[in-house]
Design a protein around this motif. Sequence first.
Motif, PDB file in Angstrom:
ATOM      1  N   ILE A 137      -4.258 -18.591  -5.918  1.00  0.00           N
ATOM      2  CA  ILE A 137      -3.793 -17.198  -5.915  1.00  0.00           C
ATOM      3  C   ILE A 137      -3.959 -16.665  -4.498  1.00  0.00           C
ATOM      4  O   ILE A 137      -5.002 -16.849  -3.878  1.00  0.00           O
ATOM      5  N   MET A 138      -2.929 -16.010  -4.001  1.00  0.00           N
ATOM      6  CA  MET A 138      -2.970 -15.477  -2.641  1.00  0.00           C
ATOM      7  C   MET A 138      -3.301 -13.983  -2.677  1.00  0.00           C
ATOM      8  O   MET A 138      -2.948 -13.276  -3.623  1.00  0.00           O
ATOM      9  N   TYR A 139      -3.986 -13.535  -1.631  1.00  0.00           N
ATOM     10  CA  TYR A 139      -4.417 -12.147  -1.522  1.00  0.00           C
ATOM     11  C   TYR A 139      -3.906 -11.575  -0.210  1.00  0.00           C
ATOM     12  O   TYR A 139      -3.874 -12.258   0.802  1.00  0.00           O
ATOM     13  N   GLN A 140      -3.532 -10.295  -0.258  1.00  0.00           N
ATOM     14  CA  GLN A 140      -3.099  -9.628   0.961  1.00  0.00           C
ATOM     15  C   GLN A 140      -4.223  -8.739   1.469  1.00  0.00           C
ATOM     16  O   GLN A 140      -4.878  -8.047   0.695  1.00  0.00           O
ATOM     17  N   VAL A 141      -4.451  -8.810   2.771  1.00  0.00           N
ATOM     18  CA  VAL A 141      -5.436  -7.961   3.424  1.00  0.00           C
ATOM     19  C   VAL A 141      -4.707  -6.698   3.843  1.00  0.00           C
ATOM     20  O   VAL A 141      -3.660  -6.753   4.491  1.00  0.00           O
ATOM     21  N   VAL A 142      -5.259  -5.541   3.451  1.00  0.00           N
ATOM     22  CA  VAL A 142      -4.589  -4.251   3.643  1.00  0.00           C
ATOM     23  C   VAL A 142      -5.493  -3.313   4.425  1.00  0.00           C
ATOM     24  O   VAL A 142      -6.681  -3.177   4.118  1.00  0.00           O
ATOM     25  N   GLY A 185       0.511   5.028   4.609  1.00  0.00           N
ATOM     26  CA  GLY A 185      -0.841   5.162   4.089  1.00  0.00           C
ATOM     27  C   GLY A 185      -1.602   3.854   4.027  1.00  0.00           C
ATOM     28  O   GLY A 185      -2.820   3.842   3.938  1.00  0.00           O
ATOM     29  N   LYS A 186      -0.882   2.745   4.067  1.00  0.00           N
ATOM     30  CA  LYS A 186      -1.521   1.434   4.127  1.00  0.00           C
ATOM     31  C   LYS A 186      -0.503   0.415   4.604  1.00  0.00           C
ATOM     32  O   LYS A 186       0.702   0.648   4.545  1.00  0.00           O
ATOM     33  N   GLY A 187      -1.013  -0.722   5.077  1.00  0.00           N
ATOM     34  CA  GLY A 187      -0.135  -1.776   5.558  1.00  0.00           C
ATOM     35  C   GLY A 187      -0.789  -3.132   5.412  1.00  0.00           C
ATOM     36  O   GLY A 187      -2.010  -3.259   5.509  1.00  0.00           O
ATOM     37  N   VAL A 188       0.028  -4.137   5.168  1.00  0.00           N
ATOM     38  CA  VAL A 188      -0.452  -5.509   4.975  1.00  0.00           C
ATOM     39  C   VAL A 188      -0.631  -6.172   6.339  1.00  0.00           C
ATOM     40  O   VAL A 188       0.285  -6.206   7.153  1.00  0.00           O
ATOM     41  N   CYS A 189      -1.832  -6.708   6.558  1.00  0.00           N
ATOM     42  CA  CYS A 189      -2.165  -7.384   7.819  1.00  0.00           C
ATOM     43  C   CYS A 189      -1.887  -8.878   7.755  1.00  0.00           C
ATOM     44  O   CYS A 189      -1.595  -9.504   8.769  1.00  0.00           O
ATOM     45  N   GLY A 190      -2.037  -9.457   6.560  1.00  0.00           N
ATOM     46  CA  GLY A 190      -1.833 -10.890   6.392  1.00  0.00           C
ATOM     47  C   GLY A 190      -2.079 -11.291   4.951  1.00  0.00           C
ATOM     48  O   GLY A 190      -2.630 -10.517   4.164  1.00  0.00           O
ATOM     49  N   ILE A 191      -1.657 -12.502   4.614  1.00  0.00           N
ATOM     50  CA  ILE A 191      -1.802 -13.031   3.252  1.00  0.00           C
ATOM     51  C   ILE A 191      -2.574 -14.347   3.348  1.00  0.00           C
ATOM     52  O   ILE A 191      -2.198 -15.243   4.110  1.00  0.00           O
ATOM     53  N   TYR A 192      -3.662 -14.429   2.551  1.00  0.00           N
ATOM     54  CA  TYR A 192      -4.588 -15.554   2.627  1.00  0.00           C
ATOM     55  C   TYR A 192      -5.111 -15.913   1.242  1.00  0.00           C
ATOM     56  O   TYR A 192      -4.920 -15.169   0.288  1.00  0.00           O
ATOM     57  N   THR A 193      -5.842 -17.019   1.177  1.00  0.00           N
ATOM     58  CA  THR A 193      -6.571 -17.335  -0.049  1.00  0.00           C
ATOM     59  C   THR A 193      -7.705 -16.323  -0.195  1.00  0.00           C
ATOM     60  O   THR A 193      -8.051 -15.611   0.761  1.00  0.00           O
ATOM     61  N   GLU A 194      -8.292 -16.254  -1.385  1.00  0.00           N
ATOM     62  CA  GLU A 194      -9.282 -15.206  -1.672  1.00  0.00           C
ATOM     63  C   GLU A 194     -10.467 -15.222  -0.707  1.00  0.00           C
ATOM     64  O   GLU A 194     -10.864 -14.169  -0.201  1.00  0.00           O
ATOM     65  N   ASP A 195     -11.026 -16.380  -0.436  1.00  0.00           N
ATOM     66  CA  ASP A 195     -12.208 -16.417   0.427  1.00  0.00           C
ATOM     67  C   ASP A 195     -11.892 -16.005   1.857  1.00  0.00           C
ATOM     68  O   ASP A 195     -12.668 -15.284   2.491  1.00  0.00           O
ATOM     69  N   VAL A 196     -10.751 -16.397   2.376  1.00  0.00           N
ATOM     70  CA  VAL A 196     -10.358 -16.002   3.734  1.00  0.00           C
ATOM     71  C   VAL A 196     -10.067 -14.507   3.775  1.00  0.00           C
ATOM     72  O   VAL A 196     -10.498 -13.803   4.702  1.00  0.00           O
ATOM     73  N   ALA A 197      -9.369 -13.982   2.775  1.00  0.00           N
ATOM     74  CA  ALA A 197      -9.060 -12.549   2.719  1.00  0.00           C
ATOM     75  C   ALA A 197     -10.343 -11.725   2.641  1.00  0.00           C
ATOM     76  O   ALA A 197     -10.475 -10.708   3.328  1.00  0.00           O
ATOM     77  N   ALA A 198     -11.295 -12.154   1.838  1.00  0.00           N
ATOM     78  CA  ALA A 198     -12.562 -11.434   1.707  1.00  0.00           C
ATOM     79  C   ALA A 198     -13.326 -11.442   3.033  1.00  0.00           C
ATOM     80  O   ALA A 198     -13.888 -10.417   3.442  1.00  0.00           O
ATOM     81  N   GLU A 224      -6.287  -7.507  -1.911  1.00  0.00           N
ATOM     82  CA  GLU A 224      -5.820  -7.415  -3.293  1.00  0.00           C
ATOM     83  C   GLU A 224      -4.878  -8.582  -3.573  1.00  0.00           C
ATOM     84  O   GLU A 224      -4.274  -9.126  -2.643  1.00  0.00           O
ATOM     85  N   PRO A 225      -4.787  -8.981  -4.845  1.00  0.00           N
ATOM     86  CA  PRO A 225      -3.859 -10.075  -5.165  1.00  0.00           C
ATOM     87  C   PRO A 225      -2.436  -9.718  -4.750  1.00  0.00           C
ATOM     88  O   PRO A 225      -2.016  -8.568  -4.888  1.00  0.00           O
ATOM     89  N   CYS A 226      -1.718 -10.701  -4.257  1.00  0.00           N
ATOM     90  CA  CYS A 226      -0.322 -10.485  -3.891  1.00  0.00           C
ATOM     91  C   CYS A 226       0.510 -10.301  -5.146  1.00  0.00           C
ATOM     92  O   CYS A 226       0.224 -10.899  -6.183  1.00  0.00           O
ATOM     93  N   ASP A 227       1.543  -9.505  -5.025  1.00  0.00           N
ATOM     94  CA  ASP A 227       2.488  -9.317  -6.108  1.00  0.00           C
ATOM     95  C   ASP A 227       3.243 -10.632  -6.284  1.00  0.00           C
ATOM     96  O   ASP A 227       3.658 -11.257  -5.312  1.00  0.00           O
ATOM     97  N   GLU A 228       3.436 -11.057  -7.522  1.00  0.00           N
ATOM     98  CA  GLU A 228       4.113 -12.336  -7.810  1.00  0.00           C
ATOM     99  C   GLU A 228       5.522 -12.399  -7.242  1.00  0.00           C
ATOM    100  O   GLU A 228       6.041 -13.456  -6.962  1.00  0.00           O
ATOM    101  N   SER A 229       6.165 -11.249  -7.048  1.00  0.00           N
ATOM    102  CA  SER A 229       7.543 -11.229  -6.573  1.00  0.00           C
ATOM    103  C   SER A 229       7.652 -11.444  -5.080  1.00  0.00           C
ATOM    104  O   SER A 229       8.730 -11.595  -4.542  1.00  0.00           O
TER     105      SER A 229
END
Length: 112
Positions: free
Chosen positions: A28-33, A71-84, A106-111
């Motif tokens: 599961i991929m997560y986006q850093v915001v 109000g927010k923006g995505v910095c990058g998309i990573y696996t959970e441990d890297v995003a955390a 937060e988890p990336c949207d599936e779309s």
Amino acid sequence: MSNKDQVPFFDDGDTAVQVAEPQLKEPIMYQVVLLNDDYTPMDFVVELLQMFFFHSTEKATKIMLEIHNAGKGVCGIYTEDVAATKSSMVNQYAQDNEHPLRCEFEPCDESE
């Protein structure tokens, strides 16, 4: 059924055991915001995006403006441990520099 279509078995004493192929799936991929605030300077946000997410000045500026306007923006998309880890590092860096900037993941949207 030909020999190559058969699933391999091996004898484990009194029990026949079927060898199964491993079931692999993508993590599961997560986006850093980054979240907007009214106090953190825009230059600091651009610097942070370059330092922690390795964005070019142009890309970092674009993300900074998205954070400012939406109000927010995505910095990058990573696996959970890297995003955390990245989120924690950014929050610590902002705090060390006395800025109230907040970073979450937060988890990336599936779309996407």
